[in-house]
Design a protein around this motif. Structure first.
Motif, PDB file in Angstrom:
ATOM      1  N   GLU A 104       0.832  -1.204   0.000  1.00 11.29           N
ATOM      2  CA  GLU A 104       0.000   0.000   0.000  1.00 11.29           C
ATOM      3  C   GLU A 104       0.870   1.260   0.000  1.00 11.29           C
ATOM      4  N   PHE A 105       1.968   1.223   0.737  1.00  7.52           N
ATOM      5  CA  PHE A 105       2.876   2.362   0.764  1.00  7.52           C
ATOM      6  C   PHE A 105       3.567   2.541  -0.588  1.00  7.52           C
ATOM      7  N   GLU A 106       3.906   1.431  -1.230  1.00  8.54           N
ATOM      8  CA  GLU A 106       4.502   1.502  -2.564  1.00  8.54           C
ATOM      9  C   GLU A 106       3.530   2.151  -3.549  1.00  8.54           C
ATOM     10  N   ASN A 107       2.247   1.817  -3.413  1.00 13.05           N
ATOM     11  CA  ASN A 107       1.237   2.391  -4.302  1.00 13.05           C
ATOM     12  C   ASN A 107       1.084   3.892  -4.069  1.00 13.05           C
ATOM     13  N   VAL A 108       1.164   4.316  -2.809  1.00 14.32           N
ATOM     14  CA  VAL A 108       1.074   5.742  -2.492  1.00 14.32           C
ATOM     15  C   VAL A 108       2.254   6.489  -3.109  1.00 14.32           C
ATOM     16  N   ASP A 109       3.447   5.931  -2.937  1.00 13.20           N
ATOM     17  CA  ASP A 109       4.644   6.568  -3.510  1.00 13.20           C
ATOM     18  C   ASP A 109       4.539   6.663  -5.029  1.00 13.20           C
ATOM     19  N   ALA A 116       3.398  14.047  -9.979  1.00  9.27           N
ATOM     20  CA  ALA A 116       4.454  15.038 -10.239  1.00  9.27           C
ATOM     21  C   ALA A 116       5.116  14.815 -11.598  1.00  9.27           C
ATOM     22  N   ASN A 117       4.549  13.884 -12.378  1.00 10.05           N
ATOM     23  CA  ASN A 117       5.111  13.547 -13.699  1.00 10.05           C
ATOM     24  C   ASN A 117       6.561  13.078 -13.582  1.00 10.05           C
ATOM     25  N   ARG A 118       6.795  12.233 -12.574  1.00  9.32           N
ATOM     26  CA  ARG A 118       8.114  11.653 -12.348  1.00  9.32           C
ATOM     27  C   ARG A 118       8.022  10.131 -12.497  1.00  9.32           C
ATOM     28  N   PRO A 119       9.147   9.469 -12.782  1.00 13.76           N
ATOM     29  CA  PRO A 119       9.116   8.011 -12.940  1.00 13.76           C
ATOM     30  C   PRO A 119       8.886   7.297 -11.604  1.00 13.76           C
ATOM     31  N   LYS A 120       8.448   6.092 -11.704  1.00 11.60           N
ATOM     32  CA  LYS A 120       8.248   5.265 -10.527  1.00 11.60           C
ATOM     33  C   LYS A 120       9.555   5.128  -9.748  1.00 11.60           C
ATOM     34  N   GLY A 121       9.481   5.256  -8.429  1.00 14.81           N
ATOM     35  CA  GLY A 121      10.669   5.184  -7.598  1.00 14.81           C
ATOM     36  C   GLY A 121      11.311   6.522  -7.343  1.00 14.81           C
ATOM     37  N   ASP A 123      11.957  10.324  -5.645  1.00  9.59           N
ATOM     38  CA  ASP A 123      12.115  10.759  -4.257  1.00  9.59           C
ATOM     39  C   ASP A 123      10.877  11.548  -3.851  1.00  9.59           C
ATOM     40  N   VAL A 124       9.930  10.876  -3.193  1.00 12.36           N
ATOM     41  CA  VAL A 124       8.641  11.511  -2.887  1.00 12.36           C
ATOM     42  C   VAL A 124       8.801  12.696  -1.934  1.00 12.36           C
ATOM     43  N   ALA A 125       9.799  12.653  -1.067  1.00  9.85           N
ATOM     44  CA  ALA A 125      10.011  13.758  -0.125  1.00  9.85           C
ATOM     45  C   ALA A 125      10.356  15.045  -0.849  1.00  9.85           C
ATOM     46  N   ARG A 126      11.080  14.935  -1.952  1.00 11.44           N
ATOM     47  CA  ARG A 126      11.550  16.111  -2.676  1.00 11.44           C
ATOM     48  C   ARG A 126      10.533  16.655  -3.672  1.00 11.44           C
ATOM     49  N   ILE A 127       9.574  15.826  -4.051  1.00  9.20           N
ATOM     50  CA  ILE A 127       8.680  16.275  -5.126  1.00  9.20           C
ATOM     51  C   ILE A 127       7.210  16.404  -4.701  1.00  9.20           C
ATOM     52  N   LEU A 128       6.885  16.115  -3.429  1.00 12.34           N
ATOM     53  CA  LEU A 128       5.487  16.204  -3.009  1.00 12.34           C
ATOM     54  C   LEU A 128       4.917  17.605  -3.255  1.00 12.34           C
ATOM     55  N   HIS A 129       5.742  18.621  -3.032  1.00 15.16           N
ATOM     56  CA  HIS A 129       5.259  20.000  -3.164  1.00 15.16           C
ATOM     57  C   HIS A 129       5.061  20.438  -4.618  1.00 15.16           C
ATOM     58  N   ILE A 130       5.570  19.656  -5.560  1.00 18.32           N
ATOM     59  CA  ILE A 130       5.389  20.039  -6.964  1.00 18.32           C
ATOM     60  C   ILE A 130       4.404  19.115  -7.688  1.00 18.32           C
ATOM     61  N   THR A 131       3.759  18.227  -6.949  1.00 18.83           N
ATOM     62  CA  THR A 131       2.657  17.478  -7.546  1.00 18.83           C
ATOM     63  C   THR A 131       1.538  18.472  -7.847  1.00 18.83           C
ATOM     64  N   ASN A 132       0.591  18.079  -8.652  1.00 18.42           N
ATOM     65  CA  ASN A 132      -0.518  18.983  -8.983  1.00 18.42           C
ATOM     66  C   ASN A 132      -1.242  19.466  -7.722  1.00 18.42           C
ATOM     67  N   THR A 133      -1.529  18.509  -6.811  1.00 18.52           N
ATOM     68  CA  THR A 133      -2.219  18.880  -5.579  1.00 18.52           C
ATOM     69  C   THR A 133      -1.283  19.623  -4.641  1.00 18.52           C
ATOM     70  N   GLY A 134      -0.050  19.143  -4.508  1.00 19.72           N
ATOM     71  CA  GLY A 134       0.916  19.787  -3.611  1.00 19.72           C
ATOM     72  C   GLY A 134       1.187  21.231  -3.998  1.00 19.72           C
ATOM     73  N   ASP A 135       1.298  21.482  -5.282  1.00 22.42           N
ATOM     74  CA  ASP A 135       1.551  22.849  -5.764  1.00 22.42           C
ATOM     75  C   ASP A 135       0.392  23.776  -5.401  1.00 22.42           C
ATOM     76  N   GLU A 136      -0.826  23.263  -5.505  1.00 21.19           N
ATOM     77  CA  GLU A 136      -1.990  24.081  -5.160  1.00 21.19           C
ATOM     78  C   GLU A 136      -2.067  24.334  -3.665  1.00 21.19           C
ATOM     79  N   ILE A 137      -1.661  23.347  -2.850  1.00 20.23           N
ATOM     80  CA  ILE A 137      -1.622  23.543  -1.402  1.00 20.23           C
ATOM     81  C   ILE A 137      -0.599  24.617  -1.043  1.00 20.23           C
ATOM     82  N   VAL A 138       0.536  24.614  -1.716  1.00 25.73           N
ATOM     83  CA  VAL A 138       1.571  25.632  -1.494  1.00 25.73           C
ATOM     84  C   VAL A 138       1.024  27.017  -1.809  1.00 25.73           C
ATOM     85  N   ARG A 139       0.257  27.125  -2.895  1.00 28.72           N
ATOM     86  CA  ARG A 139      -0.223  28.434  -3.343  1.00 28.72           C
ATOM     87  C   ARG A 139      -1.481  28.902  -2.623  1.00 28.72           C
ATOM     88  N   LYS A 140      -2.401  27.969  -2.319  1.00 30.72           N
ATOM     89  CA  LYS A 140      -3.717  28.368  -1.798  1.00 30.72           C
ATOM     90  C   LYS A 140      -4.012  27.872  -0.388  1.00 30.72           C
TER      91      LYS A 140
END
Length: 424
Positions: A104-109, A116-121, A123-140
């Protein structure tokens, strides 16, 4: 050895290596405190994790695994990742939970990387903020739409619920700050992606009377909670008055979840004998909060989403043969200010004769083998049937008070002689 066939020799050598590996793994596991290692706790995944408030205690070896939880080899069969542990300062037994299978954790990652339009595997810690949802949370900021439909807790999220989550949040990066920063909000989003239970435990804390385990904190992708007891199914052979007391407590928990007169109501959607535990003092606690729906009554009253929004929603009885079934409509629960759902769940899944847990060898409810005085003096069987079936509109809401009172009195009766004395 020289006379043995080659196949047997190879087999014996293989078994020797396997034995050395198992023994070495056992010795290594018993002498290593894995709760102080970043890789085991997956701290590097944060903010796609549960938090870090317990990391200092774990790093300083204030908390250590006990029993079979010490042995990593047994993680193969411990697929739920639930471990027993102890706190050195007070010697209190606690539970360390990962709240999901490794897959389940692998599926979340993988979902985060894809968003974030990144390949499987990646670094989720570094790209969470640039996912579509993460980016909107940062802005709004964190909005209901970011959590909607992600899990049962946020089946029908509102701004008021988000505000409550934020105000009760214990895993903020800077504890002294009253306001949460962007990383904190991303971490709440990350937690919700994995499992909403840590948010439930913080937002509706045991300290405020909710019958949930006490939340001690998190480190990486593990949380620490109080050890609240043993599974309810272990108590099905207790004397009737003890089982009546357990049933009484379950009905009172349903009352608390209904939270009459308050803004938020909580609904069980995955109630089972494994999700309730009983401690040595007989106290009942709900230990699996992942599938509890939170409904905002005030928001429903303002929006008036349907003509009968103010009426008590009545759950429909469904008869299932040879299995426990429990059906509900999220839409119905999210569009009514009140429902008899929790009382139906308690009676249908736990207390009444309709309980059917074949995997546990239990084909009857908690109140099986009722003594005669339970029906003669308190009409218990009839009350349970009414609670399960809900024969008339709002009948469960009426009968639940009588049933709770009957269970309270029956919990104080030890035998038929005691019943006769109380009747006189």
């Amino acid at each position: 050895m020289k006379r043995l066939p080659l196949k047997i020799k190879c087999f014996m050598v293989l078994m020797m290596f396997v034995s050395v590996y198992v023994y070495g793994n056992l010795v290594w596991s018993l002498n290593i405190n894995h709760l102080k290692t970043d890789t085991f706790l997956e701290i590097g995944k944060c903010p796609a994790c549960f938090g870090h408030s317990m990391c200092i205690n774990m790093k300083n070896e204030k908390i250590y695994f006990t029993g079979w939880s010490k042995v990593r080899l047994f993680d193969i069969i411990n697929i739920k990742n639930v471990h027993t542990a102890r706190h050195l300062d007070n010697q209190e037994q606690i539970i360390i939970k990962k709240l999901g299978h490794n897959k389940e954790f692998e599926n979340v990652d993988e979902k985060i990387c894809k968003d974030a339009n990144r390949p499987k595997g990646c670094d989720v810690a570094r790209i969470l903020h640039i996912t579509n949802t993460g980016d909107e949370i940062v802005r709004k900021g964190l909005l209901p739409k970011h959590l909607e439909e992600m899990n049962q807790m946020f089946a029908c999220p509102t701004y008021s619920l988000i505000d409550r989550v934020l105000s009760y949040y214990k895993e903020r990066l800077i504890p002294a700050r009253s306001m949460l920063n962007t990383r904190d909000k991303l971490q709440i989003y990350g937690t919700s992606l994995i499992n909403a239970e840590p948010l439930m435990l913080q937002t509706f804390p045991a300290e405020e009377g909710w019958s949930f385990p006490k939340y001690y904190g998190a480190c990486g992708r593990y949380i620490a909670v109080s050890h609240a007891g043993e599974p309810l199914h272990n108590f099905f052979s207790e004397p009737f008055h003890k089982r009546a007391d357990i049933a009484y407590q379950i009905m009172k928990i349903a009352d608390k979840l209904n939270n009459e007169g308050n803004q938020f109501v909580l609904y069980w959607t995955d109630l089972s004998l494994d999700n309730l535990v009983v401690d040595s003092a007989g106290k009942v606690t709900v230990v699996d909060l992942e599938d509890i729906i939170v409904v905002d009554r005030d928001a429903i009253a303002r929006a008036k989403p349907r003509k009968d929004w103010y009426e008590v929603h009545q759950s429909s009885f469904v008869h299932c043969y040879r299995k426990n079934c429990f059906r509900f409509s999220r839409d119905d629960l999210c569009t009514h200010v009140n429902s008899d759902h929790n009382y139906y769940a308690a009676c249908r899944i736990i207390i009444s004769e309709y309980v059917n847990e074949q995997s546990l060898g239990l084909m009857r409810g908690l109140l099986h083998d009722m003594p005669n005085y339970a029906n003669d003096d308190w009409d218990l069987q009839h009350l349970l049937h009414e609670c399960v079936h809900g024969y008339t509109p709002a009948s469960r809401m009426k009968v639940k008070t009588q049933l709770t009172e009957a269970l309270f009195n029956l919990s104080n009766i030890r035998d038929s002689n005691d019943a006769a004395k109380r009747k006189r």
